[in-house]
Design an enzyme around this catalytic site. Structure first.
Site, short mmCIF file in Angstrom:
data_model
loop_
_atom_site.label_atom_id
_atom_site.label_comp_id
_atom_site.label_asym_id
_atom_site.label_seq_id
_atom_site.Cartn_x
_atom_site.Cartn_y
_atom_site.Cartn_z
N ARG A 1 0.85 -1.21 0.00
CA ARG A 1 0.00 0.00 0.00
C ARG A 1 0.88 1.25 0.00
O ARG A 1 2.10 1.17 0.03
CB ARG A 1 -0.92 -0.01 1.22
CG ARG A 1 -0.17 0.06 2.53
CD ARG A 1 -1.11 0.30 3.70
NE ARG A 1 -0.37 0.76 4.85
CZ ARG A 1 -0.29 0.11 6.01
NH1 ARG A 1 -0.95 -1.01 6.16
NH2 ARG A 1 0.42 0.60 7.01
N LYS B 1 15.83 7.68 9.91
CA LYS B 1 15.79 8.29 8.58
C LYS B 1 17.07 9.07 8.26
O LYS B 1 17.47 9.17 7.10
CB LYS B 1 14.55 9.18 8.45
CG LYS B 1 13.22 8.38 8.41
CD LYS B 1 13.26 7.26 7.37
CE LYS B 1 11.88 6.79 6.96
NZ LYS B 1 11.94 5.64 6.03
N SER C 1 13.27 10.69 4.97
CA SER C 1 12.11 11.53 5.33
C SER C 1 12.62 12.91 5.72
O SER C 1 13.78 13.05 6.15
CB SER C 1 11.39 10.91 6.53
OG SER C 1 10.47 11.84 7.09
N TYR D 1 12.38 7.57 14.84
CA TYR D 1 12.17 7.65 13.38
C TYR D 1 13.16 8.63 12.74
O TYR D 1 13.72 8.33 11.67
CB TYR D 1 10.72 8.09 13.14
CG TYR D 1 10.25 8.12 11.71
CD1 TYR D 1 9.93 6.94 11.03
CD2 TYR D 1 10.08 9.33 11.04
CE1 TYR D 1 9.46 6.98 9.73
CE2 TYR D 1 9.60 9.37 9.74
CZ TYR D 1 9.29 8.20 9.09
OH TYR D 1 8.81 8.24 7.80
P1 NAP Z 1 2.47 2.78 5.02
O1 NAP Z 1 1.24 3.19 4.27
O2 NAP Z 1 2.38 2.56 6.48
O3 NAP Z 1 3.07 1.48 4.30
C1 NAP Z 1 4.22 0.85 4.80
C2 NAP Z 1 4.23 -0.59 4.34
O4 NAP Z 1 5.42 -1.21 4.87
C3 NAP Z 1 3.02 -1.39 4.88
O5 NAP Z 1 2.44 -2.14 3.84
C4 NAP Z 1 3.67 -2.28 5.93
O6 NAP Z 1 3.06 -3.54 6.09
C5 NAP Z 1 5.07 -2.49 5.36
N1 NAP Z 1 5.99 -2.97 6.37
C6 NAP Z 1 6.09 -2.56 7.67
N2 NAP Z 1 7.03 -3.27 8.31
C7 NAP Z 1 7.53 -4.16 7.43
C8 NAP Z 1 8.51 -5.19 7.50
N3 NAP Z 1 9.18 -5.45 8.64
N4 NAP Z 1 8.77 -5.93 6.39
C9 NAP Z 1 8.09 -5.71 5.24
N5 NAP Z 1 7.16 -4.74 5.10
C10 NAP Z 1 6.86 -3.98 6.18
O7 NAP Z 1 3.66 3.86 4.83
P2 NAP Z 1 3.93 4.96 3.67
O8 NAP Z 1 3.36 6.24 4.16
O9 NAP Z 1 3.58 4.44 2.34
O10 NAP Z 1 5.52 5.10 3.82
C11 NAP Z 1 6.45 4.38 3.00
C12 NAP Z 1 7.87 4.83 3.34
O11 NAP Z 1 7.98 6.24 3.15
C13 NAP Z 1 8.27 4.56 4.78
O12 NAP Z 1 9.63 4.22 4.84
C14 NAP Z 1 8.04 5.90 5.45
O13 NAP Z 1 8.80 6.03 6.62
C15 NAP Z 1 8.45 6.84 4.34
N6 NAP Z 1 7.87 8.19 4.46
C16 NAP Z 1 6.53 8.41 4.45
C17 NAP Z 1 6.04 9.71 4.56
C18 NAP Z 1 4.56 10.02 4.55
O14 NAP Z 1 4.20 11.21 4.72
N7 NAP Z 1 3.67 9.07 4.34
C19 NAP Z 1 6.92 10.78 4.69
C20 NAP Z 1 8.29 10.52 4.71
C21 NAP Z 1 8.77 9.23 4.59
P3 NAP Z 1 1.94 -3.79 7.24
O15 NAP Z 1 0.74 -3.05 6.82
O16 NAP Z 1 1.75 -5.27 7.25
O17 NAP Z 1 2.52 -3.25 8.50
#
Ligand code: NAP
Length: 249
Positions: free
Chosen positions: A12, A154, A138, A150
């Protein structure tokens, strides 16, 4: 030639958008997530659009699980030469309330996960004399209240990325990091819920602080990842690109 890519956390959010985009660009994509069945939605979307994808269940923080996943991808899709370390979790809390488990869980998924995945995949990149590693950092790497774990992870992703660039460059492998700002996903929705704010209201408040006057979408990050993973980006390495609607550092 068809390249094989692995995108972690691709069930996702940002990972799903990156996997879909890399497949549209012609790569065979392994959609890796904790739960194999959770990756099926992304795989179906890719296949419906005419692409090639495989759902793989693995915990990036577990050495044996990573080894088995990379072996399976290599056997079923071809040797992986593009790796996007995107899997991530939040365990936000102020330092005085942060537990050791909160600290370890975040370090394990982001840093240990990126280390294990990259170490397992690099042999295929070196053999192919081509590789693209894209790590998700991030804007929190610059410091953020309630995110000691976090932000440290990061910022660590950025140091890890630069070291990969030094070590692997001579084998045709580049490594770069993307540092997103506010992106609309379940992760930011969960943050809004945790602080008791309606998500739309939370997004509006965030957008007011962003120079381009909007919050980001997973596709904003997928565009940047697609560029860094492309053949033409071979002279871009060791960089951190802030994709945040404005300057950050
Ligand atoms: P998200 O919607 O929470 O999706 C993260 C995905 O990673 C989930 O499907 C989760 O699976 C999976 N995951 C978690 N732990 C795992 C593991 N040990 N092994 C394999 N898969 C795992 O997050 P997102 O917002 O798309 O973020 C993606 C990346 O971008 C992350 O690294 C996040 O820190 C970074 N980021 C996001 C933002 C933002 O604003 N959204 C900003 C800066 C950086 P489960 O559902 O099963 O837990």
């Amino acid at each position: 030639m068809t390249r094989t890519a692995i995108v972690t956390g691709a069930a996702r959010g940002i990972g799903a958008a990156i996997a879909t985009r890399l497949a549209a660009d012609g790569m065979a994509v392994a959609v890796l997530d904790l739960d194999e069945s959770a990756g099926k939605t992304t795989v179906d979307a890719i296949e419906t659009a005419g692409g090639t994808a495989l759902a793989v269940g693995a915990d990036v923080a577990d050495e044996a699980s990573v080894a088995a996943a990379v072996e399976r991808v290599s056997a079923e899709l071809g040797a992986p030469t593009v790796l996007v370390n995107n899997a991530g979790i939040l365990r936000d809390n102020l330092l005085f309330k942060m537990t050791v488990d909160d600290w370890d869980a975040v370090m394990n998924v982001h840093l240990r996960g990126a280390f294990l995945m990259t170490r397992a995949v690099q042999q295929h990149m070196v053999a192919a004399k081509f590789g693209r590693v894209v790590n998700l950092s991030s804007t929190s790497a610059l410091g953020n209240r309630g995110q000691a774990n976090y932000s440290a992870a990061k910022a660590g992703m950025q140091g890890f990325t630069k070291t990969l660039a030094f070590e692997l460059g001579k084998f045709g492998v580049t490594a770069n990091a993307i540092a997103p700002g506010f992106i609309e996903t379940e992760m930011t929705a969960a943050t809004a819920a945790r602080i008791g704010m309606d998500f739309d209201e939370f997004k509006r408040a965030a957008a007011a602080q962003i120079p381009v006057n909007r919050t980001g979408t997973p596709d904003d990050i997928a565009h940047t990842a697609a560029f860094l993973a492309s053949e033409g980006a071979g002279f871009v390495s060791g960089q951190v690109i802030y994709v945040a609607g404005g300057p950050k550092d």
